[in-house]
Motif scaffolding. Structure first.
Motif, PDB file in Angstrom:
ATOM      1  N   CYS A   1      22.905   0.698  -3.400  1.00 33.28           N
ATOM      2  CA  CYS A   1      22.508  -0.477  -2.645  1.00 33.28           C
ATOM      3  C   CYS A   1      22.629  -0.147  -1.162  1.00 33.28           C
ATOM      4  CB  CYS A   1      23.416  -1.655  -2.998  1.00 33.28           C
ATOM      5  SG  CYS A   1      23.339  -2.978  -1.792  1.00 33.28           S
ATOM      6  N   GLN A   2      21.499  -0.228  -0.473  1.00 37.82           N
ATOM      7  CA  GLN A   2      21.521  -0.010   0.973  1.00 37.82           C
ATOM      8  C   GLN A   2      21.534  -1.370   1.652  1.00 37.82           C
ATOM      9  OE1 GLN A   2      18.117   2.491   1.758  1.00 37.82           O
ATOM     10  NE2 GLN A   2      19.168   4.329   1.037  1.00 37.82           N
ATOM     11  N   GLY A   3      22.657  -1.709   2.260  1.00 36.16           N
ATOM     12  CA  GLY A   3      22.785  -2.993   2.930  1.00 36.16           C
ATOM     13  C   GLY A   3      21.845  -3.077   4.127  1.00 36.16           C
ATOM     14  N   ALA A   4      21.680  -4.280   4.647  1.00 33.98           N
ATOM     15  CA  ALA A   4      20.797  -4.456   5.798  1.00 33.98           C
ATOM     16  C   ALA A   4      21.260  -3.554   6.934  1.00 33.98           C
ATOM     17  CB  ALA A   4      20.823  -5.918   6.246  1.00 33.98           C
ATOM     18  N   GLY A   5      20.325  -2.857   7.542  1.00 38.87           N
ATOM     19  CA  GLY A   5      20.655  -2.003   8.683  1.00 38.87           C
ATOM     20  C   GLY A   5      21.051  -0.592   8.314  1.00 38.87           C
ATOM     21  N   TYR A   6      21.204  -0.317   7.016  1.00 43.49           N
ATOM     22  CA  TYR A   6      21.500   1.072   6.638  1.00 43.49           C
ATOM     23  C   TYR A   6      20.192   1.821   6.427  1.00 43.49           C
ATOM     24  CZ  TYR A   6      22.501   5.310   4.161  1.00 43.49           C
ATOM     25  OH  TYR A   6      22.552   6.644   3.822  1.00 43.49           O
ATOM     26  N   TYR A   7      20.089   2.991   6.992  1.00 50.39           N
ATOM     27  CA  TYR A   7      18.948   3.868   6.718  1.00 50.39           C
ATOM     28  C   TYR A   7      19.499   5.256   6.464  1.00 50.39           C
ATOM     29  CZ  TYR A   7      16.423   0.048   8.891  1.00 50.39           C
ATOM     30  OH  TYR A   7      15.940  -1.195   9.187  1.00 50.39           O
ATOM     31  N   ALA A   8      18.955   5.911   5.457  1.00 49.98           N
ATOM     32  CA  ALA A   8      19.348   7.314   5.257  1.00 49.98           C
ATOM     33  C   ALA A   8      18.883   8.071   6.497  1.00 49.98           C
ATOM     34  CB  ALA A   8      18.693   7.863   4.008  1.00 49.98           C
ATOM     35  N   PRO A   9      19.759   8.824   7.141  1.00 49.59           N
ATOM     36  CA  PRO A   9      19.369   9.501   8.382  1.00 49.59           C
ATOM     37  C   PRO A   9      18.187  10.447   8.151  1.00 49.59           C
ATOM     38  CG  PRO A   9      21.744   9.663   8.006  1.00 49.59           C
ATOM     39  CD  PRO A   9      21.156   9.103   6.754  1.00 49.59           C
ATOM     40  N   ASP A  10      17.280  10.494   9.146  1.00 50.76           N
ATOM     41  CA  ASP A  10      16.088  11.333   8.952  1.00 50.76           C
ATOM     42  C   ASP A  10      16.436  12.816   8.890  1.00 50.76           C
ATOM     43  OD1 ASP A  10      16.730  11.617  11.604  1.00 50.76           O
ATOM     44  OD2 ASP A  10      14.750  11.123  12.387  1.00 50.76           O
TER      45      ASP A  10
ATOM     46  N   ASP B   1      28.500 -10.542  -0.680  1.00 52.62           N
ATOM     47  CA  ASP B   1      28.469 -10.510   0.788  1.00 52.62           C
ATOM     48  C   ASP B   1      28.708  -9.062   1.214  1.00 52.62           C
ATOM     49  OD1 ASP B   1      28.633 -11.078   3.505  1.00 52.62           O
ATOM     50  OD2 ASP B   1      30.789 -11.475   3.381  1.00 52.62           O
ATOM     51  N   VAL B   2      27.666  -8.424   1.737  1.00 50.97           N
ATOM     52  CA  VAL B   2      27.757  -6.997   2.079  1.00 50.97           C
ATOM     53  C   VAL B   2      27.579  -6.840   3.591  1.00 50.97           C
ATOM     54  CG1 VAL B   2      26.690  -4.733   1.756  1.00 50.97           C
ATOM     55  CG2 VAL B   2      26.856  -6.312  -0.177  1.00 50.97           C
ATOM     56  N   PRO B   3      28.596  -6.378   4.288  1.00 47.47           N
ATOM     57  CA  PRO B   3      28.466  -6.197   5.745  1.00 47.47           C
ATOM     58  C   PRO B   3      27.283  -5.306   6.112  1.00 47.47           C
ATOM     59  CG  PRO B   3      30.751  -5.995   5.082  1.00 47.47           C
ATOM     60  CD  PRO B   3      29.942  -6.060   3.811  1.00 47.47           C
ATOM     61  N   LEU B   4      26.759  -5.523   7.301  1.00 43.89           N
ATOM     62  CA  LEU B   4      25.595  -4.756   7.763  1.00 43.89           C
ATOM     63  C   LEU B   4      25.909  -3.260   7.767  1.00 43.89           C
ATOM     64  CD1 LEU B   4      24.457  -6.977  10.775  1.00 43.89           C
ATOM     65  CD2 LEU B   4      23.712  -7.086   8.388  1.00 43.89           C
ATOM     66  N   ARG B   5      24.872  -2.485   7.559  1.00 49.86           N
ATOM     67  CA  ARG B   5      24.919  -1.016   7.577  1.00 49.86           C
ATOM     68  C   ARG B   5      25.817  -0.447   6.480  1.00 49.86           C
ATOM     69  NH1 ARG B   5      25.258  -2.760  12.519  1.00 49.86           N
ATOM     70  NH2 ARG B   5      27.475  -2.365  12.707  1.00 49.86           N
ATOM     71  N   SER B   6      26.010  -1.234   5.432  1.00 46.60           N
ATOM     72  CA  SER B   6      26.824  -0.731   4.317  1.00 46.60           C
ATOM     73  C   SER B   6      25.953   0.017   3.320  1.00 46.60           C
ATOM     74  CB  SER B   6      27.475  -1.901   3.567  1.00 46.60           C
ATOM     75  OG  SER B   6      28.427  -2.533   4.369  1.00 46.60           O
TER      76      SER B   6
ATOM     77  N   ARG C   1      11.757  -6.032  -4.045  1.00 54.15           N
ATOM     78  CA  ARG C   1      12.547  -4.802  -4.262  1.00 54.15           C
ATOM     79  C   ARG C   1      13.958  -5.248  -4.582  1.00 54.15           C
ATOM     80  NH1 ARG C   1      11.747  -1.003   0.807  1.00 54.15           N
ATOM     81  NH2 ARG C   1      13.101   0.326  -0.450  1.00 54.15           N
ATOM     82  N   PHE C   2      14.597  -4.507  -5.445  1.00 49.60           N
ATOM     83  CA  PHE C   2      15.937  -4.901  -5.893  1.00 49.60           C
ATOM     84  C   PHE C   2      16.956  -3.811  -5.583  1.00 49.60           C
ATOM     85  CE2 PHE C   2      12.836  -7.155  -8.407  1.00 49.60           C
ATOM     86  CZ  PHE C   2      13.287  -8.451  -8.332  1.00 49.60           C
ATOM     87  N   PRO C   3      18.183  -4.210  -5.288  1.00 47.79           N
ATOM     88  CA  PRO C   3      18.653  -5.569  -5.116  1.00 47.79           C
ATOM     89  C   PRO C   3      17.967  -6.251  -3.921  1.00 47.79           C
ATOM     90  CG  PRO C   3      20.328  -4.023  -4.386  1.00 47.79           C
ATOM     91  CD  PRO C   3      19.256  -3.214  -5.010  1.00 47.79           C
ATOM     92  N   ILE C   4      18.005  -7.566  -3.898  1.00 48.41           N
ATOM     93  CA  ILE C   4      17.373  -8.314  -2.811  1.00 48.41           C
ATOM     94  C   ILE C   4      18.363  -8.372  -1.646  1.00 48.41           C
ATOM     95  CG2 ILE C   4      16.450 -10.557  -2.136  1.00 48.41           C
ATOM     96  CD1 ILE C   4      15.883 -11.031  -5.177  1.00 48.41           C
ATOM     97  N   VAL C   5      17.960  -7.803  -0.526  1.00 50.62           N
ATOM     98  CA  VAL C   5      18.847  -7.758   0.651  1.00 50.62           C
ATOM     99  C   VAL C   5      18.353  -8.766   1.671  1.00 50.62           C
ATOM    100  CG1 VAL C   5      19.758  -6.296   2.495  1.00 50.62           C
ATOM    101  CG2 VAL C   5      19.354  -5.321   0.224  1.00 50.62           C
ATOM    102  N   GLU C   6      19.155  -9.777   1.914  1.00 58.43           N
ATOM    103  CA  GLU C   6      18.801 -10.802   2.896  1.00 58.43           C
ATOM    104  C   GLU C   6      19.976 -10.961   3.850  1.00 58.43           C
ATOM    105  OE1 GLU C   6      15.959 -13.821   0.528  1.00 58.43           O
ATOM    106  OE2 GLU C   6      17.914 -13.529  -0.395  1.00 58.43           O
ATOM    107  N   GLY C   7      19.933 -10.181   4.936  1.00 57.68           N
ATOM    108  CA  GLY C   7      21.089 -10.156   5.832  1.00 57.68           C
ATOM    109  C   GLY C   7      22.289  -9.626   5.072  1.00 57.68           C
ATOM    110  N   ARG C   8      23.399 -10.334   5.172  1.00 55.60           N
ATOM    111  CA  ARG C   8      24.607  -9.881   4.466  1.00 55.60           C
ATOM    112  C   ARG C   8      24.583 -10.259   2.996  1.00 55.60           C
ATOM    113  NH1 ARG C   8      29.724  -9.325   7.915  1.00 55.60           N
ATOM    114  NH2 ARG C   8      30.741  -9.815   5.939  1.00 55.60           N
ATOM    115  N   ASP C   9      23.646 -11.121   2.593  1.00 52.16           N
ATOM    116  CA  ASP C   9      23.579 -11.519   1.178  1.00 52.16           C
ATOM    117  C   ASP C   9      22.769 -10.497   0.390  1.00 52.16           C
ATOM    118  OD1 ASP C   9      25.049 -13.827   1.488  1.00 52.16           O
ATOM    119  OD2 ASP C   9      23.291 -15.029   1.998  1.00 52.16           O
ATOM    120  N   VAL C  10      23.416  -9.879  -0.561  1.00 48.25           N
ATOM    121  CA  VAL C  10      22.716  -8.927  -1.424  1.00 48.25           C
ATOM    122  C   VAL C  10      22.778  -9.457  -2.850  1.00 48.25           C
ATOM    123  CG1 VAL C  10      22.685  -6.575  -2.320  1.00 48.25           C
ATOM    124  CG2 VAL C  10      23.243  -6.981   0.077  1.00 48.25           C
TER     125      VAL C  10
END
Lengths: 306, 378
Positions: free
Chosen positions: B117-126, B76-81, B27-36
Motif C-alpha cells: 500500500c503506497q500512502g498518499a504522497g509516496y512514490y517509488a524513487p525514480d 488512517d495512514v500518514p502521508l508518504r507511508s 485502483r485498490f486500496p483506495i487512497v484518499e488523503g490519509r484514509d486508505v
C-alpha cells in the motif's frame, strides 16, 4: 589573445556554432573536451556544431599517457590531490557554520542599525575564510610544482610540445565543460599558456569557470546537505572580477532573495554572472566582462547589467 | 465530492453490474488523503487485514457491505507511508493469508511477496528504476577457499562502469548482498546514482551468510572473514583506496548487527557504516524479550553499549517507524553520537522490509560516498 567569449551550457541546445559564425572564425579550432573524462573522444556532435575544421587536443588521454610513463609523477599528483581533498573538507567544516550564521542574520528581523554591521561582519568572515582557503590551495600547488617541476619532466614536456604544435595551426580554442577539477588539472598541466595567448577562446560551463580568477562550486539542492557554495581553487585568471555560474537556473535557488544576496555580497567586488542556455559574455581587453549580462545583485534578484 | 469510500459503502444491496462498474473505475486500496480503504470481494466468513505495522493491532477486521460480497477496512495512514500487508480470508474452517487480489503492487523478500500500500504522497524513487542512459556496472563472482568458517564462500563483486586500473575506488561491503541485489535492486540503484554522479564510482562486495542468525550475531569468524579474507584480497587485486575512510560496511536487520560487530571488533579498519533497521536488541536487565535467537545479539549490544569505542568515523542509520526496532534504533543514536562518530539518522514511514532499505540507499550512499555532481558543469 585575440578574443575571449564565454557561453551558457551547450548540453541541450548547442549554439557554439552560432558564435563561430558571429565572429566569422573560419580557421581551425582546437577542441578541449577533457572535462568529459572517458567520453573525451565523443566529440563528433561538437565538431559538427563548430562547422569549421577542428582537432581535439585530447588532454585527458594525454594525461593518461603521462602517468603511465611517469609513475613518480602519478604518485605525487595523487598525494597532492588527496591533500587538496582533505583541505577542502576542513574548509567545508569551517564554512558550514559560517554560512549558517550569515543566513540566520540575513533572515533576522530587527533594527537595521543593529543588524547590518553584524551581517556585514558575518559575510566578511566568510570572505576571509574563502581567501585563506584559496591561499592554502595555491600554496599546496606551488609546493608541488616546485618540487616535481611537472612541465619539465619528459613525459609532460613532450605532450605540451605536441599540444603547442597543434595550437600553432589553430585560430581558436573551444573549451567544453564537464568535471571542473579534471579539466582544470589537465589545462594547467598540458596546455601551454603562451600558445593559448595567441588564440581566440570560446568556453562554456566548466570551461568558462576554468578561465576565471576564482572557481566557485555551487548547487543549492545537492543530494546531501544545504549546498553552500564553496571556493575550489584559482582558475587560469583570464577573466577577472567575475564568478561564473553555468546552469544557474537549474543549480541555484534564484528566487530566494537571501541566498542570492548572500552570494552576491560574499564574492563582491567580483560580480556573479549567471550563464544559462543561450547566454553569452564577451571579455574585454582588460580581462573583465564587457557585454550585457545577468548578474546576482546584492538586493537578492538577478538583474541585467548593460 | 463524494469520497470513493462512501460510494463503496453505498453499494449495499447493489447488483453485480453496479459493483463491477465501481470496481473497474478504481485502483485498490483506495487512497484518499490519509484514509486508505482496503477492499476484498468474495465469499468469506471473515476477512482481516494482516499488516506488518508496529503500533497497530496486528489484525484489523474488514466489514461486509450488506447484500454484497464486498468487504472493506479503512485505515488512517500518514502521508508518504508505505505499508506491506496480506489479507487473511476465513472460509468455514479454512484460514488463508493471501496477497490482495485487487492490488498488483507486490514487494518480494526471501519469504515470498506481500502486497504494498503506497500512502498518499509516496512514490517509488525514480532512481530505483532502470535508466537506459545509465551505464551498467558488472557483476563478477569471487571464490574464497578456506574461510574462517571452514568452508568455501562466493562473494559477488559489483564493479562500476568503466573501471580503470589507474584510478582508485572506495569499497563497500554489503551483508546479505544477494538479497540487496534481488529485493532492493541494488545494482540498478548503484548504476543510476553513479550515472547521476550523486555517488562516486565504487566497488561493492556482496557477501552472503550460510547460517545467518549465527554468523550475523557478532561472530568472530564473520569479522575475520570480512577483514582478513575479503578486504585483504580485494585491496590486493583491485584498484582500491586502501584507507579506512574509503571502506564501509552495510547491512540491514541482522546484517546491520554483523556490520557493527565486525567494525567494533576491528577498530580503525572501517571509516563508514550503513546500518539499516538494525536488530539492535539490548537489555537493561535480564536477557531481553525478543527470544533466544536474539540472545547473542543482546549480549553483543550490551557489551557494545558498555564499551562502544569508536567503530567508524561516519555512521548512517535508518529505520522504519512502523517496525518495532524503531525503539532500539532511536535509543542507540545518542550513544552512537557520543562515540564521536558523525551520525546521520533517517526515519521513514515504512516497515522492516527490502523496499524501505532500497528507498534509503540514495541518502546513505550519497552521504557516505558523495559523487562528483558538485564538480560537474556540462
Amino acid at each position: 589573445m585575440k578574443s575571449v567569449v564565454v557561453l551558457g551550457p551547450q548540453v541541450y541546445q548547442p549554439f557554439v556554432g552560432e558564435e563561430v559564425q558571429r565572429q566569422q572564425l573560419t580557421g581551425r579550432i582546437a577542441m578541449v573536451t577533457a572535462g568529459w573524462q572517458e567520453d573525451e573522444p565523443d566529440d563528433s556532435a561538437l565538431a559538427e556544431a563548430l562547422a569549421v575544421p577542428s582537432v581535439n587536443l585530447r588532454l585527458y588521454a594525454r594525461w593518461e599517457e603521462v602517468i603511465s610513463r611517469d609513475t613518480e609523477l602519478m604518485e605525487a599528483h595523487r598525494r597532492r590531490q588527496d591533500q587538496l581533498v582533505e583541505l577542502q573538507a576542513l574548509y567545508q567544516m569551517r564554512l558550514r557554520p559560517a554560512m549558517k550564521v550569515a543566513r540566520q542574520l540575513l533572515a533576522s528581523r530587527g533594527p537595521a542599525e543593529v543588524l547590518d554591521p553584524e551581517r556585514e561582519n558575518a559575510i566578511d568572515a566568510i570572505r576571509r575564510l574563502d581567501a585563506h582557503h584559496l591561499a592554502r590551495v595555491i600554496e599546496l600547488r606551488r609546493e608541488f610544482d616546485e618540487r616535481y617541476q611537472p612541465h619539465e619532466r619528459p613525459a609532460v614536456f613532450e605532450q605540451r610540445a605536441e599540444v603547442a604544435r597543434i595550437l600553432a595551426k589553430c585560430q581558436t580554442v573551444a573549451i567544453a565543460g564537464g568535471h571542473i577539477v579534471v579539466l582544470l588539472n589537465r589545462l594547467r598541466m598540458l596546455l601551454p599558456m603562451p600558445a593559448l595567448s595567441k588564440l581566440n577562446i570560446i568556453a562554456w560551463s566548466a570551461g568558462a569557470m576554468a578561465l576565471s580568477e576564482r572557481v566557485v562550486l555551487f548547487h543549492d539542492h545537492p543530494a546531501q546537505g544545504v549546498g553552500d557554495a564553496e571556493l575550489l581553487d584559482s582558475g587560469l585568471g583570464l577573466i577577472r572580477e567575475a564568478v561564473l555560474l553555468p546552469h544557474a537556473r537549474g543549480r541555484l535557488k534564484l528566487k530566494q532573495a537571501k541566498r542570492v544576496s548572500l552570494m552576491a555580497r560574499r564574492f563582491a567586488p567580483a560580480l556573479c554572472y549567471t550563464l544559462d542556455g543561450g547566454d553569452r559574455l564577451e571579455i574585454g581587453a582588460d580581462d573583465r566582462p564587457s557585454s550585457s549580462a545577468r548578474v546576482l545583485s546584492e538586493s537578492g534578484v538577478v538583474e541585467t547589467r548593460p | 465530492m463524494t469520497m470513493a469510500r462512501d460510494q463503496l459503502i453505498a453499494l449495499a444491496g447493489a447488483d453485480k453490474a453496479a459493483i463491477d462498474a465501481f470496481m473497474r473505475e478504481r485502483r485498490f486500496p483506495i487512497v484518499e488523503g490519509r484514509d486508505v480503504t482496503f477492499v476484498f470481494r468474495g465469499t468469506a466468513n471473515a476477512v482481516r487485514l494482516r499488516h506488518f505495522v508496529y503500533g497497530l493491532p496486528t489484525e484489523m477486521p474488514f466489514q461486509q457491505i450488506g447484500g454484497t460480497d464486498l468487504w472493506y477496512c479503512t485505515l488512517d495512514v500518514p502521508l508518504r507511508s508505505r505499508l506491506e500487508y496480506k489479507l487473511e480470508v476465513i472460509k468455514g474452517e479454512r484460514n488463508k493469508w493471501i496477497q490482495d487480489p485487487l492490488n498488483p503492487l507486490l514487494a518480494h523478500d526471501p519469504f515470498g511477496a506481500n502486497s504494498v500500500c503506497q500512502g498518499a504522497g509516496y512514490y517509488a524513487p525514480d532512481w530505483t528504476e532502470p535508466d537506459s542512459d545509465a551505464r551498467s556496472g558488472s557483476l563478477e563472482t569471487l571464490s574464497f577457499e578456506q574461510t574462517p568458517f571452514g568452508d568455501n564462500r562466493n562473494v559477488t563483486l559489483y564493479l562500476p562502469p568503466r573501471l580503470r586500473q589507474n584510478r582508485r575506488y572506495p569499497l563497500l561491503i554489503v551483508q546479505d548482498g544477494s538479497d540487496y541485489l534481488r529485493y532492493s535492486q541494488l545494482k540498478t540503484v548503484l548504476d543510476n546514482l553513479i550515472h547521476r554522479r550523486e555517488v562516486a564510482p565504487l566497488v561493492v562486495a556482496l557477501s552472503d551468510p550460510r547460517d545467518r542468525l549465527t554468523e550475523y550475531a557478532d561472530d568472530q569468524r564473520h569479522a575475520d572473514f570480512i577483514v582478513n579474507s575479503l578486504v585483504r584480497r580485494l585491496e590486493r587485486e583491485l584498484p582500491l583506496y586502501k584507507t579506512p575512510q574509503q571502506r564501509c560496511l552495510m547491512g540491514a536487520s541482522f546484517g546491520a548487527v554483523a556490520s557493527l560487530a565486525a567494525a567494533w571488533r576491528n577498530p580503525g579498519i572501517f571509516g563508514g557504516l550503513i546500518l539499516q533497521s538494525g536488530s539492535f536488541a539490548f537489555s537493561d536487565i535480564g536477557n531481553g524479550t525478543r527470544g533466544a535467537v536474539f540472545d547473542p545479539v543482546v549480549r553483543f549490544m550490551n557489551a557494545f553499549r558498555d564499551n562502544p569505542g569508536r567503530p567508524a568515523d561516519k555512521l548512517f542509520v535508518s529505520c522504519g517507524v512502523y517496525e518495532s526496532l524503531i525503539y532500539e534504533n532511536r535509543s542507540m543514536v545518542p550513544l552512537f553520537q557520543a562515540t564521536g562518530m558523525e551520525v546521520q539518522f533517517v526515519e521513514a514511514r515504512d516497515g522492516h522490509n527490502w523496499e524501505n532499505w532500497r528507498d534509503r540507499l540514495r541518502d546513505a550512499l550519497s552521504w557516505m560516498f558523495p559523487g562528483p555532481l558538485w564538480m560537474m558543469y556540462e
